[in-house]
Scaffold this motif. Structure first.
Motif, PDB file in Angstrom:
ATOM      1  N   UNK A  86      -8.228 -62.628 -32.293  1.00 46.01           N
ATOM      2  CA  UNK A  86      -8.737 -62.365 -33.641  1.00 46.01           C
ATOM      3  C   UNK A  86      -8.341 -63.567 -34.491  1.00 46.01           C
ATOM      4  N   UNK A  87      -9.340 -64.292 -34.944  1.00 44.03           N
ATOM      5  CA  UNK A  87      -9.113 -65.530 -35.694  1.00 44.03           C
ATOM      6  C   UNK A  87      -9.094 -65.205 -37.178  1.00 44.03           C
ATOM      7  N   UNK A  88      -7.993 -65.548 -37.820  1.00 48.29           N
ATOM      8  CA  UNK A  88      -7.851 -65.317 -39.255  1.00 48.29           C
ATOM      9  C   UNK A  88      -7.674 -66.666 -39.928  1.00 48.29           C
ATOM     10  N   UNK A  89      -8.612 -67.025 -40.775  1.00 47.14           N
ATOM     11  CA  UNK A  89      -8.536 -68.300 -41.483  1.00 47.14           C
ATOM     12  C   UNK A  89      -9.278 -68.152 -42.808  1.00 47.14           C
ATOM     13  N   UNK A  90      -8.683 -67.390 -43.706  1.00 44.68           N
ATOM     14  CA  UNK A  90      -9.373 -67.096 -44.971  1.00 44.68           C
ATOM     15  C   UNK A  90      -9.559 -68.343 -45.825  1.00 44.68           C
ATOM     16  N   UNK A  91      -8.724 -69.380 -45.582  1.00 41.86           N
ATOM     17  CA  UNK A  91      -8.899 -70.612 -46.348  1.00 41.86           C
ATOM     18  C   UNK A  91     -10.305 -71.171 -46.180  1.00 41.86           C
ATOM     19  N   UNK A 111      -6.772 -66.091 -51.074  1.00 39.93           N
ATOM     20  CA  UNK A 111      -6.335 -64.728 -50.765  1.00 39.93           C
ATOM     21  C   UNK A 111      -7.046 -63.708 -51.642  1.00 39.93           C
ATOM     22  N   UNK A 112      -7.878 -64.179 -52.542  1.00 40.14           N
ATOM     23  CA  UNK A 112      -8.579 -63.292 -53.454  1.00 40.14           C
ATOM     24  C   UNK A 112      -9.991 -63.049 -52.943  1.00 40.14           C
ATOM     25  N   UNK A 113     -10.303 -61.803 -52.721  1.00 42.40           N
ATOM     26  CA  UNK A 113     -11.644 -61.429 -52.293  1.00 42.40           C
ATOM     27  C   UNK A 113     -12.535 -61.322 -53.516  1.00 42.40           C
ATOM     28  N   UNK A 114     -13.721 -61.928 -53.447  1.00 49.68           N
ATOM     29  CA  UNK A 114     -14.598 -62.006 -54.609  1.00 49.68           C
ATOM     30  C   UNK A 114     -15.760 -61.035 -54.545  1.00 49.68           C
ATOM     31  N   UNK A 115     -16.129 -60.558 -53.341  1.00 54.62           N
ATOM     32  CA  UNK A 115     -17.270 -59.638 -53.240  1.00 54.62           C
ATOM     33  C   UNK A 115     -17.148 -58.806 -51.977  1.00 54.62           C
ATOM     34  N   UNK A 119     -16.556 -62.552 -45.593  1.00 52.75           N
ATOM     35  CA  UNK A 119     -15.970 -62.758 -44.267  1.00 52.75           C
ATOM     36  C   UNK A 119     -14.505 -63.186 -44.361  1.00 52.75           C
ATOM     37  N   UNK A 120     -13.658 -62.532 -43.577  1.00 52.68           N
ATOM     38  CA  UNK A 120     -12.224 -62.810 -43.615  1.00 52.68           C
ATOM     39  C   UNK A 120     -11.644 -63.148 -42.244  1.00 52.68           C
ATOM     40  N   UNK A 121     -12.294 -62.699 -41.182  1.00 51.96           N
ATOM     41  CA  UNK A 121     -11.737 -62.920 -39.841  1.00 51.96           C
ATOM     42  C   UNK A 121     -12.873 -62.873 -38.835  1.00 51.96           C
ATOM     43  N   UNK A 122     -12.545 -63.265 -37.608  1.00 49.91           N
ATOM     44  CA  UNK A 122     -13.519 -63.250 -36.518  1.00 49.91           C
ATOM     45  C   UNK A 122     -12.856 -62.683 -35.276  1.00 49.91           C
ATOM     46  N   UNK A 123     -13.437 -61.628 -34.728  1.00 47.48           N
ATOM     47  CA  UNK A 123     -12.993 -61.103 -33.440  1.00 47.48           C
ATOM     48  C   UNK A 123     -13.753 -61.828 -32.337  1.00 47.48           C
ATOM     49  N   UNK A 124     -13.036 -62.339 -31.354  1.00 47.62           N
ATOM     50  CA  UNK A 124     -13.642 -63.050 -30.224  1.00 47.62           C
ATOM     51  C   UNK A 124     -13.389 -62.228 -28.965  1.00 47.62           C
ATOM     52  N   UNK A 259     -23.042 -71.446 -43.198  1.00 51.06           N
ATOM     53  CA  UNK A 259     -22.496 -70.146 -43.592  1.00 51.06           C
ATOM     54  C   UNK A 259     -21.220 -69.870 -42.807  1.00 51.06           C
ATOM     55  N   UNK A 260     -20.593 -68.753 -43.094  1.00 51.53           N
ATOM     56  CA  UNK A 260     -19.280 -68.453 -42.525  1.00 51.53           C
ATOM     57  C   UNK A 260     -19.289 -68.410 -41.012  1.00 51.53           C
TER      58      UNK A 260
END
Length: 740
Positions: A86-91, A111-115, A119-124, A259-260
């Motif tokens: 699970x890839x987490x890279x919100x930056x 770290x602030x969600x705007x909507x 997208x916040x993470x990716x499951x592989x 896109x993300x």
């Protein structure tokens, strides 16, 4: 050595080589050369690249609308069958480089969600289904914060954006005084909803690394810009990114920027050491790419009794995320379409916690002319003047704001030709006066206008000893016919049948093209091919020992001075040249635009309010038509966009959290076959030497501009009710219907 032929459009190209070609393929309605591959399934789209050992990724999106993200829990997901990581890279996932050409460094500490749905993470995982299943197991800790979701609530709290595709603010004369002095005025508000591009192919990226070099296959509109944007997002040099996008299943602006899924796939491939494919679901596309902003548009018109405008005002409020500069330039055509010495065209942005707003096909005119052209219809009715005559009386002889001449302008001719062909003289101008059984019948019209642009670009054209031409550029074909158009230009100028021209597109290893957007694709990329071929013609003439003006190229033969020589025998081991185009002074000292006129007939059911479009005609003047069939197809598609905007399309945001309610093709109502009658398209003969060496102007978005307004004006003629809130659904008409 490959010679480069560069042209900056500082002066008109009065004599185009296309006028003297002997192959006679320009302008013809030729079938698309990529058509057989597409209908047989052999054209390879982004998701159809299958590298060995490829893992599948699924985006995990924010389940809340606004707040501070304090933790992501992925252990449960990692323990599920088939999950690799699970890839987490919100930056980097949270960046929004959706307009193309973004070069900013990656944002840190996001770290602030705007909507909702960001997208916040990716499951592989090993399979798509496993990744999708595990994505549901990822949970979040967050601190909710107050969000801004209601456009009307915050409509008086706006920012003035920086200038974009058009100036955000323009003022000349005294519009307020003109309104006070005018004999007849219009001062009304029109609203349009958020919309989605709804391209057939979802966003996709397949990423794999070879050392420090990243290769991505996917669906991208503007390879040169997106290559740079992806490199910036990952902290790479441009040459470390190889981007490949030979076929794009539609974009309509939603694929102008990365896109993300693109950034996520690249990061995941690096971390897992395996190729990773991320294909957005339809819900992902709606939730996390880009929308056309909703608009609130105030139109003011001031006229004398003869209908001549003394003032025109167009004030637009749109919405976007905090910090985003893009605004829907709804007043784009208002700047130059009609005369009037007192003018105000203004744009402002309301900051909302809704998915990003950006370019969608014909940004500006698609929404703005829904208001402007209905306002002109209302003015015509107040004055008792025919709507076509009103427009003709306000057809200026030069740009009313810049004072420069039009490079070419056939608005009046489009209006007249369309009126004759459609049978406008048979229209009853009295609203709700024509009835056939339970159907009220109405006819309406609207003008069309869309600026023409030249964008920087390059292409390489090579001639082989076998007598074939190879065209190479990273320009894309998003369903518009680029493969065919470029082959036609090269074939015409080099005297080769189309089946002897090979076109290679969508690869960042090729010379950088202008990309597909803004209706500049054919004119700009076609000009680069033209310029490269111009140099090759000079080389061929030299090999023939003749002046280039005495050379004829046809059917693979070079002909001069009663000699006919196989083209391949003149090129040695091969010849190549690069063509390069740049915008120049002609774009500043003339106003360049395509023009048209839409005509529509509708039937409105007196019981249900159902609207049926019965027939529709578009008449267009857009310089040289390079391929009559692909140009007609673009106009038909644009007119269908207009039908959707007028009657069906509306993204619905939940007022509690901004979440999209109708985020698939079942609930987002695009016009389908039953909604669209047999549409007709006419082209007027025209050349524009100020536009480019082809003397052609953009047409893809011209077909949308004003189309929906023609439908709306027809509905008024049928029912007698003005609806200024799009789409014009039946519930908005019911109270105006007559008793049975």
């Amino acid at each position: 050595m490959t010679d480069t032929n560069s042209l900056t459009m500082d002066k008109p190209v009065e004599h185009s080589l296309l006028d003297n070609g002997a192959q006679h393929v320009i302008g013809k309605g030729l079938d698309r050369i990529d058509g057989p591959k597409k209908v047989t399934g052999t054209a390879t789209y982004g998701a159809e690249f299958h590298p060995d050992n490829c893992a599948q990724g699924f985006l995990v999106r924010a389940p809340f609308a606004c707040g501070k993200l304090t933790g992501i829990h992925s252990d449960a997901a990692k323990a599920m069958p088939g999950v690799i990581d699970v890839i987490v890279d919100t930056d980097r996932f949270a960046r929004n480089p959706a307009q193309g050409g973004e070069t900013e460094a990656p944002k840190q500490g996001v770290s602030k969600v705007a909507y909702f749905g960001e997208p916040l993470a990716l499951v592989v995982a090993e399979t798509f289904e496993q990744a999708r299943d595990a994505a549901q197991a990822v949970t979040f800790d967050f601190v909710p914060e107050p969000g801004r979701y209601d456009f009307d609530k915050y409509r008086d709290q706006t920012d003035i954006p920086a200038d974009g595709a058009a100036p955000a603010q323009h003022s000349q004369g005294d519009l307020e005084q003109a309104m006070r002095d005018a004999e007849v005025v219009i001062d009304e508000v029109w609203t349009t909803p958020s919309q989605n591009s709804a391209a057939m192919e979802p966003h996709v990226t397949v990423a794999h690394w070879d050392g420090d070099t990243l290769t991505v296959h996917g669906s991208y509109q503007m390879v040169a810009y997106q290559q740079q944007s992806l490199a910036d997002a990952l902290g790479l040099k441009r040459e470390q990114v190889h981007m490949i996008s030979p076929y794009v299943g539609g974009g309509f602006g939603s694929k102008l920027g990365i896109s993300s899924e693109c950034i996520a796939a690249a990061i995941a491939a690096k971390q897992t050491g395996r190729p990773v494919k991320v294909v957005m679901t339809r819900q992902n596309v709606f939730d996390a790419t880009v929308r056309r902003s909703n608009t609130h548009q105030r139109i003011r018109l001031a006229a004398d009794r003869e209908g001549r405008l003394s003032g025109i005002g167009h004030d637009t409020i749109t919405s976007n995320l905090d910090g985003e500069d893009f605004f829907e330039p709804a007043g784009l055509a208002t700047h130059f379409l009609y005369g009037g010495e007192n003018r105000e065209v203004n744009h402002a942005i309301v900051r909302l916690n809704r998915v990003l707003s950006g370019s969608m096909r014909a940004p500006g005119e698609a929404a703005g002319m829904l208001a402007l052209e209905c306002a002109m219809d209302e003015l015509a009715e107040k004055l008792g003047i025919d709507p076509i005559e009103l427009r003709k009386r306000n057809d200026p002889d030069k740009d009313p704001e810049k004072g420069v001449p039009y490079s070419s302008r056939k608005l009046t001719q489009c209006l007249d030709e369309g009126a004759t062909k459609f049978g406008w003289d048979k229209r009853n101008p009295k609203p709700a006066a024509v009835r056939e059984g339970e159907w009220l019948i109405g006819i309406g019209m609207a003008a069309a206008a869309r600026p023409n642009m030249v964008m920087p670009g390059q292409a390489r054209v090579s001639l082989t000893p076998e007598g074939r031409a190879v065209v190479q550029t990273d320009m894309t074909d998003i369903g518009t016919g680029t493969y065919t158009i470029l082959a036609q230009i090269a074939g015409e100028l080099l005297g080769l049948p189309i089946d002897r021209v090979d076109v290679e597109l969508g690869d960042s290893d090729n010379p950088p093209g202008p990309g597909s957007g803004g209706s500049w694709g054919a004119g700009s990329s076609g000009s680069t091919v033209y310029l490269a071929c111009e140099t090759l013609r000079e080389k061929i003439a030299k090999a023939m020992g003749c002046d280039v003006g005495d050379l004829t190229l046809k059917d693979g033969q070079a002909i001069a001075a009663n000699r006919s020589v196989e083209l391949g025998s003149l090129v040695g081991d091969g010849l190549s040249a690069i063509g390069k185009i740049e915008p120049g002074e002609t774009g500043e000292n003339t106003n360049q635009a395509g023009y048209g006129a839409h005509f529509a007939e509708v039937a409105v059911n007196v019981t249900t309010g159902e609207v049926r479009l019965r027939r529709m005609l578009g008449v267009f003047a857009a310089g040289r038509i390079l391929n009559e069939k692909t140009a007609r197809s673009q106009c038909l598609g644009g007119m269908t966009f207009g039908i959707g905007a007028a009657l069906t399309e509306e993204l619905v945001h939940d007022g509690n959290n901004g979440k999209l309610v109708n985020r698939d093709l079942a609930e987002y109502h695009l016009p389908v076959n039953a909604d669209v009658p047999q549409l007709e398209v006419m082209f007027l003969e025209e050349r524009d030497p100020y536009a480019n060496p082809l003397q052609a102007k953009g047409i893809g978005e011209l077909g949308i501009s004003g189309a929906g307004a023609a439908v709306a004006n027809a509905i008024y003629n049928a029912t007698g009710k003005r609806v200024r809130d799009y789409p014009l659904t039946l519930d908005k008409l019911l109270d105006a219907l007559p008793a049975l």
